[in-house]
Design a protein around this motif. Structure first.
Motif, short mmCIF file in Angstrom:
data_model
loop_
_atom_site.label_atom_id
_atom_site.label_comp_id
_atom_site.label_asym_id
_atom_site.label_seq_id
_atom_site.Cartn_x
_atom_site.Cartn_y
_atom_site.Cartn_z
N GLY A 45 0.78 -1.22 0.00
CA GLY A 45 0.00 0.00 0.00
C GLY A 45 0.82 1.28 0.00
O GLY A 45 0.26 2.37 -0.17
N LEU A 46 2.12 1.18 0.19
CA LEU A 46 2.98 2.37 0.19
C LEU A 46 3.35 2.71 -1.25
O LEU A 46 3.72 1.84 -2.02
CB LEU A 46 4.24 2.10 1.01
N GLU A 47 3.26 3.99 -1.61
CA GLU A 47 3.67 4.41 -2.94
C GLU A 47 5.20 4.43 -2.99
O GLU A 47 5.84 5.17 -2.25
CB GLU A 47 3.13 5.80 -3.27
N LEU A 48 5.77 3.60 -3.84
CA LEU A 48 7.21 3.46 -3.94
C LEU A 48 7.74 4.26 -5.12
O LEU A 48 7.16 4.26 -6.20
CB LEU A 48 7.61 1.99 -4.11
N ILE A 49 8.86 4.97 -4.89
CA ILE A 49 9.55 5.66 -5.97
C ILE A 49 11.04 5.35 -5.83
O ILE A 49 11.53 5.09 -4.75
CB ILE A 49 9.31 7.19 -5.95
N THR A 50 11.72 5.36 -6.96
CA THR A 50 13.15 5.09 -6.93
C THR A 50 13.93 6.39 -6.78
O THR A 50 13.39 7.49 -7.02
CB THR A 50 13.61 4.39 -8.22
N GLU A 51 15.18 6.28 -6.39
CA GLU A 51 16.02 7.47 -6.31
C GLU A 51 16.08 8.18 -7.66
O GLU A 51 16.05 9.41 -7.73
CB GLU A 51 17.43 7.10 -5.85
N ARG A 52 16.15 7.41 -8.73
CA ARG A 52 16.22 8.01 -10.07
C ARG A 52 14.95 8.80 -10.37
O ARG A 52 15.01 9.91 -10.91
CB ARG A 52 16.43 6.90 -11.11
#
Length: 96
Positions: A45-52
Motif C-alpha cells: 500500500g505504500l507508494e514506492l519511488i526510486t532514487e532516479r
C-alpha cells in the motif's frame, strides 16, 4: 532471480526503503529498483519511488514556475519555509 545471483556469487538487490511521511502522504524511497517486488511485499500500500525517479522529479521542479515563486518568496522573506501548497487560482481576490 535472487537464487541465480547468489549462485553466481552476486548480491541480491536490497529492498531498503526510506519511508517519508509529510502532510498526510507517505512515500517509500527505494535505493535499488531491482528490489521493487520485495519492497512492495514489505510495504504493501505504500507508494514506492526510486532514487532516479526522485531526481527526475526534482529536475523538473527546478525548471518550474512553482520553483521560481518559492525562490522569490524566500528572497523576500529570509528564513521563510513553505508549509503548504493549495490548489487555488493565483489571481484570487484579496479581501481588504
Amino acid at each position: 532471480m535472487d537464487q541465480i545471483a547468489s549462485q553466481a556469487h552476486g548480491e541480491p538487490p536490497t529492498a531498503q526503503v526510506w519511508v517519508v511521511e509529510s502532510d498526510g502522504y507517505s512515500f517509500g524511497l527505494m535505493r535499488d529498483p531491482r528490489a521493487w517486488q520485495r519492497a512492495q511485499e514489505a510495504y504493501p500500500g505504500l507508494e514506492l519511488i526510486t532514487e532516479r525517479e526522485m531526481v527526475l522529479a526534482l529536475t523538473m521542479y527546478r525548471k518550474s514556475l512553482a520553483k521560481e515563486m518559492i525562490d522569490a518568496a524566500k528572497a523576500a522573506f529570509p528564513g521563510a519555509e513553505v508549509t503548504a501548497v493549495r490548489d487555488k487560482e493565483l489571481e484570487d481576490d484579496i479581501p481588504w
